[in-house]
Design an enzyme around this catalytic site. Structure first.
Site, mmCIF file in Angstrom:
data_model
loop_
_atom_site.group_PDB
_atom_site.id
_atom_site.type_symbol
_atom_site.label_atom_id
_atom_site.label_comp_id
_atom_site.label_asym_id
_atom_site.label_seq_id
_atom_site.Cartn_x
_atom_site.Cartn_y
_atom_site.Cartn_z
ATOM 1 C CB SER A 709 -0.935 0.019 1.210
ATOM 2 O OG SER A 709 -0.197 0.042 2.417
ATOM 3 C CE LYS A 752 -3.176 1.056 5.213
ATOM 4 N NZ LYS A 752 -3.040 0.703 3.790
#
Length: 824
Positions: A709, A752
């Site tokens: 990611s 996140k």
């Protein structure tokens, strides 16, 4: 001349004549009485003794030995013996080893003490005997000798030389002295025998003493014989009882209630399956044949007791009230909407199945199979406590099994019962503890399982956590199949990356995400503050925190996805308040009960109670710097902000990535650089990529980092370095990058984004395919962040660099190329 020769030679010497009024140094002895006509070695280590020996050596080698009284320190008995030093040895530490020979008995007439030395004047103890000896005296002597021989047989401590000397002696005085010296009686008794002057009376007293000792020895012998007979009788009764058991067995007659019958009945009361009952009865037959003290009997008894204590049919009645279940879950946990919905679904389905089975099979139905739930989330988010709430909601027993660090397969399946100290595995131990066949078993920290040469516990769990197989789970100790199909298994984990796929495939994954600031505030006010007040003795006090104070603790003293650190900080505040309350007399003074102690803690008092702030919103994240971009990462402890720094220098086009980076993230860096090389004709990079080396560093090198990611973050950092243009500040991003420039979706979105909020990030760039995940987030998170969804890396570059992004001028002859360069 050695010691033995001196001893033998001096025994033949005659004693010196008894002179009344002789003076001798006094030798005090502890628990030791000396008699004439005997020779004995003595160690003199105390000062009074060494002084007396030294004085005797200076005179005529003689001294007066008397026994010290126990009650009065330093005082001796008046009666003693005049002793001659026949041999002496002065040792280096100024002590003596002497050999003393007794001459005659005497009593102290007077004493003169000179410092540590006592000089005594003594009078001999003399008795008058007819010469020759009378018949009565001779008869008395023979009786005494006979009694001493009997004493020697009982005692076993009289030497043959002493016994021979006693049998040969013809003088009453010598006879009494030899026997008194050999007797093992108390010092007071010997002093009494030493003090008697009349020889006949002394022999009569000695005879009474001997007869008394012989009688005591005889009684001891009788007691020993009786004990031996009793032990033989017990063994005989045991053998007869064993034979009687066999006789009753052959005749088909029972012995009545015994431990075996009770054990069999306790197993039958649990209503096990027929095969279990047959196995138990077979082992009981073997146990009856064994002696109770044999090791195998202990193993079989423990095995049967385990069968008797395990639940085989007893089950708890499940609750079916959905409204009450929802109230329990809401009272114990804040938020966690998805896990609560799944639990309520299970209760509803389970209740409906039970109703259908009751209609078709009556009340003796079997419960439906329990699902395998896996709660995954960062530490401190309430996974374990949620498992307890599930058990409370269902009305079932709850047992927790900690799997952290488990590395032996036998911990799950048990050991063979032939091993010393063997036990069933943790699964059956927990079932015994629960006492029902349908408890809630929480397998905590399943991702922390290990494996070594003893086996893989995760492989053993494959059968346990498979609803199609665990109806016949086999433990190595029990050697019988056990039904686990009605157990509700709940596992917890911080990460799924370490779990084997076959094990993961058997579980239904329910994510427990981290908490936002609003959720942490609600949890603190509703749960944590009352809890820490009660734990620190202030449950009745009127203490509260303002919302602003708790927000400051969340922002500046904690940085986590869960609430454990928040609870610790709140507890520290309460402990300091508790100290202040006690110092002011609350709780100890009847006029100041704790219920009258009131305090409202606001944000101004936090630094006073907790010290300086541990975390600050880093202004660097809002500064525009060349080659620096900010990614969002997911870790086992929650989300984290991932700064990426890139520097360029002359080289051959190589890429170096540092910062404890995993292989997947290194590949993401290579993909990002390859993509930029493929589009370098669109942008006016100031440097030639083929002649440039790049060093990409991800700070905090002690923390491992991996995953795809960070691909778009690495591409932005490299792009900024090549263009010598900083990206827009206060913006973080996440997304997997492909070689063609597509930005793919990522996982762990909530963690996140919470990390971005904690670090003061205002805007985030997300993959377009994560729009649905964004829509499911709490409104609090949506309101705190501005979001930009992108599909390609080019869109990201346009967003972050805008008009400052260098491009080659459009080529008119190639409109298709111009349109492609603009990303149309």
């Amino acid at each position: 001349m050695n010691f033995l020769s001196v001893l033998k030679g001096n025994l033949k010497e005659k004693s010196k004549d008894k002179v009344p009024g002789e003076e001798f140094p006094l030798l005090p002895l502890r628990e030791l009485v000396l008699f004439p006509h005997t020779m004995i070695p003595v160690f003199i280590t105390y000062k009074l003794g060494t002084v007396a020996v030294s004085e005797a050596l200076r005179r005529d080698m003689r001294l007066f030995a008397a026994c010290l009284k126990v009650q009065e320190a330093g005082e001796t008995y008046p009666s003693g013996s005049v002793m001659r030093i026949v041999q002496h040895l002065r040792l280096p530490d100024n002590t003596f080893r002497v050999v003393l020979q007794g001459e005659y008995r005497a009593t102290i007439a007077s004493s003169v003490k000179q410092n540590d030395l006592a000089i005594v004047k003594v009078e001999p103890i003399m008795g008058i005997l007819a010469d020759p000896l009378s018949t009565e005296t001779i008869a008395l002597m023979r009786t005494v000798q006979k009694s001493f021989v009997q004493y020697a047989e009982f005692s076993k401590k009289v030497s043959t030389d002493t016994l021979a000397a006693v049998e040969r002696v013809e003088n009453p005085e010598q006879l009494a002295n030899l026997i008194c010296n050999a007797l093992a009686v108390k010092a007071e008794r010997k002093i009494a025998l030493l003090s008697i002057g009349d020889p006949l009376k002394r022999l009569e007293t000695l005879l009474e003493t001997l007869e008394g000792e012989n009688e005591i020895f005889g009684i001891q012998r009788n007691i020993s014989a009786q004990v031996k007979i009793r032990m033989e009788k017990t063994q005989r009764e045991y053998l007869l009882n064993e034979q009687l058991k066999e006789i009753h067995k052959e005749l088909g007659q029972g012995q009545g209630e015994d431990e075996f019958v009770e054990l069999e009945r306790s197993i039958e009361r649990k209503h096990p399956r027929h095969e279990v009952l047959l196995k138990a009865r077979k082992e009981l037959v073997r146990l009856r044949k064994l002696q109770p003290v044999s090791p195998e009997a202990g193993v079989l008894r423990s095995y049967l007791e385990w069968i008797a204590e395990l639940p085989w049919s007893n089950s708890s009645l499940d609750a079916g009230d959905l409204r009450e279940a929802e109230q329990i879950l809401d009272a114990n946990h804040w938020a966690l909407r998805k896990p609560k919905e799944r639990i309520l679904e299970f209760i509803a389905v389970h209740h409906l199945i039970a109703l259908e089975q009751e209609k078709t099979q009556g009340t003796g139905h079997k419960s439906s199979k329990g699902p395998i739930l896996c709660f995954v989330g960062p530490p401190g988010t309430g996974k374990t406590s949620l498992g307890k709430s599930v058990a409370q909601t269902l009305g079932r027993r709850f047992v927790r099994i900690s799997l952290g660090g488990l590395r032996d397969e036998a911990e799950i399946r048990g050991h063979r019962k032939t091993y010393v100290g063997a036990l069933p595995g943790k699964i059956l131990q927990s079932m015994r503890k629960a006492g029902t066949v349908n408890p809630v078993l929480l397998l905590d920290e399943i991702d922390k399982l290990a494996s070594d040469f003893r086996g893989d516990p995760a492989a053993a769990l494959l059968e346990v956590l498979d609803p199609e197989q665990n109806a016949a789970f086999t433990d190595h100790y029990l050697e019988l199949s056990y039904d686990l199909s009605q157990v509700l298994f709940i596992t917890t984990a911080n990460s799924l990356h370490t779990l084997a796929y076959p094990l993961l495939d058997r579980m239904e994954i329910i994510e427990i995400p981290g908490y936002g600031e609003h959720e942490k505030l609600a949890i603190a006010q509703h749960f944590l503050v009352p809890k820490v007040l009660a734990e620190n003795g202030l449950g009745s006090a009127l203490i509260s925190f303002t919302d602003e104070a708790i927000r400051d603790i969340i922002r500046y003293w904690t940085r986590e996805s869960g609430v454990r650190s928040l609870e610790r900080e709140l507890a520290q505040c309460i402990r300091r308040i508790a100290r202040e309350a006690l110092e002011q007399g609350y709780g100890t003074d009847t006029a100041k009960p704790l219920s009258s102690f009131e305090q409202i803690l606001d944000r101004e008092e936090m630094e006073k109670l907790l010290g300086r702030r541990k975390y600050k919103t880093d202004l660097v994240f809002k500064e525009a710097r060349i080659g620096v971009s900010y990614g969002l990462a997911w870790t086992e402890t929650g989300g984290a902000l991932l700064p990426v720094e890139t520097s360029r220098f002359e080289g051959t086009g190589e890429l170096l990535i540092t910062g404890n980076i995993g292989e997947v993230m290194k590949e993401s860096g290579s993909i990002a650089l390859s993509y930029l090389r493929s589009v370098q004709d669109r942008y006016a990079f100031g440097e030639d990529l083929g002649k440039s080396n790049f060093h990409v560093h991800v700070p905090e090198g002690a923390i491992p980092k991996d995953g795809p990611s960070a691909g778009i973050t690495l591409a932005v950092s490299l792009f900024s370095t090549l263009c010598q243009t900083p990206p827009q500040p206060g913006l973080a991003m996440t997304g997997e990058l492909t070689l063609t420039g597509r930005v793919l979706p990522i996982g762990g979105l909530k963690e996140k984004l919470l990390a971005a909020i904690r670090n003061g990030i205002e805007r985030v760039v997300l993959p377009m395919d994560n729009q649905e995940d964004w829509a499911e987030l709490d409104e609090e998170i949506k309101a705190a962040l501005g979001v930009h969804f992108v599909e390609t890396a080019e869109e990201t570059f346009t967003l972050l660099f805008g008009g400052s992004m260098p491009r080659f001028p459009p080529v008119e002859s190639k409109p298709e190329a111009r349109m492609e360069g603009l990303g149309v």
